[in-house]
Design a protein around this motif. Sequence first.
Motif, PDB file in Angstrom:
ATOM      1  N   GLY A  45       0.790  -1.225   0.000  1.00  0.00           N
ATOM      2  CA  GLY A  45       0.000   0.000   0.000  1.00  0.00           C
ATOM      3  C   GLY A  45       0.825   1.280   0.000  1.00  0.00           C
ATOM      4  O   GLY A  45       0.274   2.377   0.116  1.00  0.00           O
ATOM      5  N   ALA A  46       2.133   1.164  -0.147  1.00  0.00           N
ATOM      6  CA  ALA A  46       3.013   2.340  -0.163  1.00  0.00           C
ATOM      7  C   ALA A  46       2.701   3.219  -1.372  1.00  0.00           C
ATOM      8  O   ALA A  46       2.130   2.756  -2.368  1.00  0.00           O
ATOM      9  CB  ALA A  46       4.475   1.909  -0.201  1.00  0.00           C
ATOM     10  N   THR A  47       3.116   4.478  -1.272  1.00  0.00           N
ATOM     11  CA  THR A  47       2.990   5.405  -2.392  1.00  0.00           C
ATOM     12  C   THR A  47       4.325   6.097  -2.620  1.00  0.00           C
ATOM     13  O   THR A  47       5.121   6.273  -1.698  1.00  0.00           O
ATOM     14  CB  THR A  47       1.911   6.480  -2.139  1.00  0.00           C
ATOM     15  OG1 THR A  47       2.205   7.158  -0.928  1.00  0.00           O
ATOM     16  CG2 THR A  47       0.521   5.878  -2.088  1.00  0.00           C
ATOM     17  N   VAL A  48       4.556   6.457  -3.875  1.00  0.00           N
ATOM     18  CA  VAL A  48       5.734   7.228  -4.264  1.00  0.00           C
ATOM     19  C   VAL A  48       5.234   8.421  -5.066  1.00  0.00           C
ATOM     20  O   VAL A  48       4.388   8.262  -5.948  1.00  0.00           O
ATOM     21  CB  VAL A  48       6.706   6.391  -5.131  1.00  0.00           C
ATOM     22  CG1 VAL A  48       7.865   7.254  -5.635  1.00  0.00           C
ATOM     23  CG2 VAL A  48       7.221   5.177  -4.369  1.00  0.00           C
ATOM     24  N   VAL A  49       5.739   9.605  -4.751  1.00  0.00           N
ATOM     25  CA  VAL A  49       5.432  10.797  -5.532  1.00  0.00           C
ATOM     26  C   VAL A  49       6.752  11.314  -6.077  1.00  0.00           C
ATOM     27  O   VAL A  49       7.669  11.631  -5.319  1.00  0.00           O
ATOM     28  CB  VAL A  49       4.723  11.885  -4.689  1.00  0.00           C
ATOM     29  CG1 VAL A  49       4.487  13.125  -5.542  1.00  0.00           C
ATOM     30  CG2 VAL A  49       3.423  11.356  -4.117  1.00  0.00           C
ATOM     31  N   ASP A  50       6.858  11.363  -7.406  1.00  0.00           N
ATOM     32  CA  ASP A  50       8.082  11.824  -8.066  1.00  0.00           C
ATOM     33  C   ASP A  50       7.698  12.669  -9.272  1.00  0.00           C
ATOM     34  O   ASP A  50       6.922  12.215 -10.121  1.00  0.00           O
ATOM     35  CB  ASP A  50       8.921  10.620  -8.493  1.00  0.00           C
ATOM     36  CG  ASP A  50      10.217  11.021  -9.187  1.00  0.00           C
ATOM     37  OD1 ASP A  50      10.825  12.036  -8.792  1.00  0.00           O
ATOM     38  OD2 ASP A  50      10.619  10.317 -10.126  1.00  0.00           O
ATOM     39  N   THR A  54       2.075  10.360  -8.976  1.00  0.00           N
ATOM     40  CA  THR A  54       1.917   9.467  -7.834  1.00  0.00           C
ATOM     41  C   THR A  54       1.852   8.026  -8.323  1.00  0.00           C
ATOM     42  O   THR A  54       1.107   7.709  -9.257  1.00  0.00           O
ATOM     43  CB  THR A  54       0.633   9.811  -7.049  1.00  0.00           C
ATOM     44  OG1 THR A  54       0.743  11.154  -6.571  1.00  0.00           O
ATOM     45  CG2 THR A  54       0.444   8.862  -5.870  1.00  0.00           C
ATOM     46  N   TYR A  55       2.639   7.195  -7.691  1.00  0.00           N
ATOM     47  CA  TYR A  55       2.669   5.756  -7.976  1.00  0.00           C
ATOM     48  C   TYR A  55       2.088   5.067  -6.742  1.00  0.00           C
ATOM     49  O   TYR A  55       2.660   5.171  -5.659  1.00  0.00           O
ATOM     50  CB  TYR A  55       4.103   5.290  -8.231  1.00  0.00           C
ATOM     51  CG  TYR A  55       4.777   6.068  -9.347  1.00  0.00           C
ATOM     52  CD1 TYR A  55       4.683   5.631 -10.673  1.00  0.00           C
ATOM     53  CD2 TYR A  55       5.475   7.243  -9.092  1.00  0.00           C
ATOM     54  CE1 TYR A  55       5.279   6.350 -11.695  1.00  0.00           C
ATOM     55  CE2 TYR A  55       6.074   7.969 -10.111  1.00  0.00           C
ATOM     56  CZ  TYR A  55       5.969   7.521 -11.411  1.00  0.00           C
ATOM     57  OH  TYR A  55       6.555   8.238 -12.423  1.00  0.00           O
ATOM     58  N   ALA A  56       0.939   4.381  -6.908  1.00  0.00           N
ATOM     59  CA  ALA A  56       0.231   3.881  -5.734  1.00  0.00           C
ATOM     60  C   ALA A  56      -0.056   2.387  -5.749  1.00  0.00           C
ATOM     61  O   ALA A  56      -0.414   1.836  -4.721  1.00  0.00           O
ATOM     62  CB  ALA A  56      -1.078   4.651  -5.546  1.00  0.00           C
ATOM     63  N   THR A  57       0.103   1.735  -6.873  1.00  0.00           N
ATOM     64  CA  THR A  57      -0.151   0.292  -6.915  1.00  0.00           C
ATOM     65  C   THR A  57       1.180  -0.448  -6.998  1.00  0.00           C
ATOM     66  O   THR A  57       2.222   0.151  -7.294  1.00  0.00           O
ATOM     67  CB  THR A  57      -1.009  -0.090  -8.142  1.00  0.00           C
ATOM     68  OG1 THR A  57      -0.231   0.136  -9.330  1.00  0.00           O
ATOM     69  CG2 THR A  57      -2.307   0.710  -8.196  1.00  0.00           C
ATOM     70  N   GLU A  58       1.135  -1.738  -6.775  1.00  0.00           N
ATOM     71  CA  GLU A  58       2.363  -2.535  -6.895  1.00  0.00           C
ATOM     72  C   GLU A  58       2.948  -2.387  -8.291  1.00  0.00           C
ATOM     73  O   GLU A  58       4.163  -2.174  -8.445  1.00  0.00           O
ATOM     74  CB  GLU A  58       2.089  -4.011  -6.606  1.00  0.00           C
ATOM     75  CG  GLU A  58       3.320  -4.869  -6.766  1.00  0.00           C
ATOM     76  CD  GLU A  58       3.098  -6.348  -6.478  1.00  0.00           C
ATOM     77  OE1 GLU A  58       3.888  -7.156  -7.011  1.00  0.00           O
ATOM     78  OE2 GLU A  58       2.165  -6.684  -5.741  1.00  0.00           O
ATOM     79  N   ASP A 110       9.974  -0.750   9.647  1.00  0.00           N
ATOM     80  CA  ASP A 110      11.167  -0.891   8.815  1.00  0.00           C
ATOM     81  C   ASP A 110      10.882  -0.977   7.315  1.00  0.00           C
ATOM     82  O   ASP A 110      11.691  -1.504   6.555  1.00  0.00           O
ATOM     83  CB  ASP A 110      12.005  -2.098   9.252  1.00  0.00           C
ATOM     84  CG  ASP A 110      12.547  -1.922  10.654  1.00  0.00           C
ATOM     85  OD1 ASP A 110      12.881  -0.774  11.024  1.00  0.00           O
ATOM     86  OD2 ASP A 110      12.638  -2.925  11.387  1.00  0.00           O
ATOM     87  N   LEU A 111       9.738  -0.448   6.884  1.00  0.00           N
ATOM     88  CA  LEU A 111       9.400  -0.397   5.464  1.00  0.00           C
ATOM     89  C   LEU A 111       8.957   1.019   5.114  1.00  0.00           C
ATOM     90  O   LEU A 111       8.425   1.748   5.957  1.00  0.00           O
ATOM     91  CB  LEU A 111       8.282  -1.383   5.121  1.00  0.00           C
ATOM     92  CG  LEU A 111       8.618  -2.856   5.286  1.00  0.00           C
ATOM     93  CD1 LEU A 111       7.358  -3.701   5.096  1.00  0.00           C
ATOM     94  CD2 LEU A 111       9.710  -3.291   4.324  1.00  0.00           C
ATOM     95  N   ILE A 112       9.150   1.397   3.862  1.00  0.00           N
ATOM     96  CA  ILE A 112       8.738   2.716   3.388  1.00  0.00           C
ATOM     97  C   ILE A 112       7.233   2.668   3.089  1.00  0.00           C
ATOM     98  O   ILE A 112       6.771   1.831   2.319  1.00  0.00           O
ATOM     99  CB  ILE A 112       9.507   3.107   2.115  1.00  0.00           C
ATOM    100  CG1 ILE A 112      11.002   3.209   2.402  1.00  0.00           C
ATOM    101  CG2 ILE A 112       8.968   4.419   1.532  1.00  0.00           C
ATOM    102  CD1 ILE A 112      11.863   3.309   1.161  1.00  0.00           C
ATOM    103  N   THR A 113       6.486   3.592   3.714  1.00  0.00           N
ATOM    104  CA  THR A 113       5.048   3.702   3.436  1.00  0.00           C
ATOM    105  C   THR A 113       4.764   4.822   2.445  1.00  0.00           C
ATOM    106  O   THR A 113       3.766   4.791   1.734  1.00  0.00           O
ATOM    107  CB  THR A 113       4.256   3.949   4.728  1.00  0.00           C
ATOM    108  OG1 THR A 113       4.745   5.129   5.369  1.00  0.00           O
ATOM    109  CG2 THR A 113       4.376   2.750   5.680  1.00  0.00           C
ATOM    110  N   HIS A 114       5.654   5.819   2.411  1.00  0.00           N
ATOM    111  CA  HIS A 114       5.506   6.917   1.454  1.00  0.00           C
ATOM    112  C   HIS A 114       6.888   7.492   1.167  1.00  0.00           C
ATOM    113  O   HIS A 114       7.687   7.712   2.083  1.00  0.00           O
ATOM    114  CB  HIS A 114       4.605   8.020   2.009  1.00  0.00           C
ATOM    115  CG  HIS A 114       4.433   9.155   1.056  1.00  0.00           C
ATOM    116  ND1 HIS A 114       3.589   9.095  -0.039  1.00  0.00           N
ATOM    117  CD2 HIS A 114       5.001  10.385   1.020  1.00  0.00           C
ATOM    118  CE1 HIS A 114       3.652  10.237  -0.701  1.00  0.00           C
ATOM    119  NE2 HIS A 114       4.512  11.038  -0.082  1.00  0.00           N
TER     120      HIS A 114
END
Length: 120
Positions: A45-50, A54-58, A110-114
């Motif tokens: 369920g993590a998200t990346v914004v670059d 926004t990247y929200a799915t696996e 210990d995991l990136i959520t965002h």
Amino acid sequence: MQISQVNPREDEIMAVITLPQTVQNFVTATNAHDSEALFAVFAPGATVVDDGTTYATEADIRGFIKVHLVDPKVVITPISYGAGRMMAPPASEAPGGPLTFAFTFETKDDLITHLSIDVA
């Protein structure tokens, strides 16, 4: 983990940067160009914004990793870290000028959520 930053002559230590293990895992996997290890540092369920995207799915995050980190062979050398924000001028084989990026991390267990990546 601590990272020593060296000057271009590589004979004097300029700074020692301590990164949380989760952030160190991100840097290590990025610099190894290891897609699977890099994906493994993200929580479900993590998200990346670059760059405004926004990247929200696996599938989105795997695509981001491949296109923006692994394929251009990005190498991250942190120059500072504090309050969840790492500053680093990534080197890569992609065209473009020398830029410094701010990587802002939110983590849990210990995991990136965002992860948000901005030009500093």
